[in-house]
Design an enzyme around this catalytic site. Structure first.
Site, PDB file in Angstrom:
ATOM      1  CG  ASP A  73      -3.100   8.623   7.561  1.00 47.28           C
ATOM      2  OD1 ASP A  73      -3.661   7.734   7.638  1.00 47.28           O
ATOM      3  OD2 ASP A  73      -3.025   9.472   6.419  1.00 47.28           O
ATOM      4  CD  GLU A  80      -2.992  -0.482   2.243  1.00 44.83           C
ATOM      5  OE1 GLU A  80      -2.745   0.285   3.147  1.00 44.83           O
ATOM      6  OE2 GLU A  80      -3.916  -1.478   2.666  1.00 44.83           O
TER       7      GLU A  80
END
Length: 265
Positions: free
Chosen positions: A59, A48
């Site tokens: 995040d 990824e």
């Protein structure tokens, strides 16, 4: 069969989960991030690659630091595509899933963005802020170009919604194991995560379902019953540490990926 599906097929014959790595494109430099990808691909099954974003809502701190470094180095979307293209040309390349936010795609226009992805060799896309069912049209466009659109499910996804998401999903579904940003400490026991995972898996035994968020060297072995496990923050943290210590992030990150792979093999 898609490269993503082939990767899952291969690991099933090896009786282990797929190891999915996540790194931010351009961290710590464009050149270094490509070197890291080529090196960790020896042990990862699917890579990824994150688009660096200045406000990445999902995040945690480690990935935000990576994104900040990449942006500070002037990385642009076209550079991300160039990293993917060069990685896919290499002998050790693995299936690539690009992960980012919709505003970057919007700047390009859906069709243009998907066409470039196809051209450079992207196998799958995760768009964090484009939830189901709003993503149905975009997912269809991806499918037309043989790019897998990866749906996200979480502990709060209702059963009815989950059934629809899994029914409409492509090569794999990403299960966010806990409600936090990435890299948070595992607040839920691996046993509890696997219980929830089992319920999702029951909805369609043939669908590849991976677990992400909170996976580290300490927790990975206890989750090996999953189809796949995503490790990102631990790798971004290692890049940060390597830079601080003036060490080579390529070697250090590869060592971590090797350790993770051994724990699930």
């Amino acid at each position: 069969m898609s490269l993503i599906n082939l990767a899952f097929k291969k690991v099933k014959t090896e009786k282990r989960p797929a190891l999915l790595t996540y790194t931010v494109a351009g961290d710590s430099t464009k050149k270094k991030s490509l070197e890291i990808l080529k090196s960790i691909a020896k042990y990862a099954d699917i890579c990824e690659i994150g688009f660096p974003h200045n406000t990445p809502i999902a995040d945690g701190g480690q990935i935000q630091s990576s994104a900040y470094r990449a942006l500070k180095n002037g990385i642009k979307i076209k550079d991300v595509f160039s990293i993917v293209k060069n990685f896919k040309k290499s002998k050790q390349s693995k299936p690539v899933i690009l992960m980012g936010y919709y505003n970057m795609i919007y700047q390009y226009g859906d069709n243009n963005f998907i066409n470039i992805c196809k051209k450079v060799g992207v196998d799958g896309l995760i768009v964090v802020d484009l939830p189901y069912p709003e993503n149905k049209e975009f997912a269809k466009k991806c499918k037309k170009k043989d790019i897998s659109f990866i749906q996200l499910v979480s502990p709060t996804t209702s059963l009815d919604r989950m059934k629809k998401i899994i029914r409409d999903s492509h090569d794999m579904v990403y299960y966010i194991s806990m409600l936090s940003t990435t890299g948070g400490k595992l607040k839920v026991s691996p046993k509890k995560i696997l219980e929830r995972y089992g319920k999702i898996k029951k909805l369609n035994k043939n669908k590849n379902i991976v677990i992400g968020f909170g996976i580290t060297e300490k927790t990975i072995a206890s989750l090996r019953k999953a189809d796949g496990l995503v490790v990102g923050s631990a790798l971004c943290k290692e890049i940060s540490n390597s830079i601080k210590k003036r060490q080579n992030p390529v070697t250090n990150v590869t060592n971590i990926v090797l350790k993770l792979r051994k724990k699930i093999s």
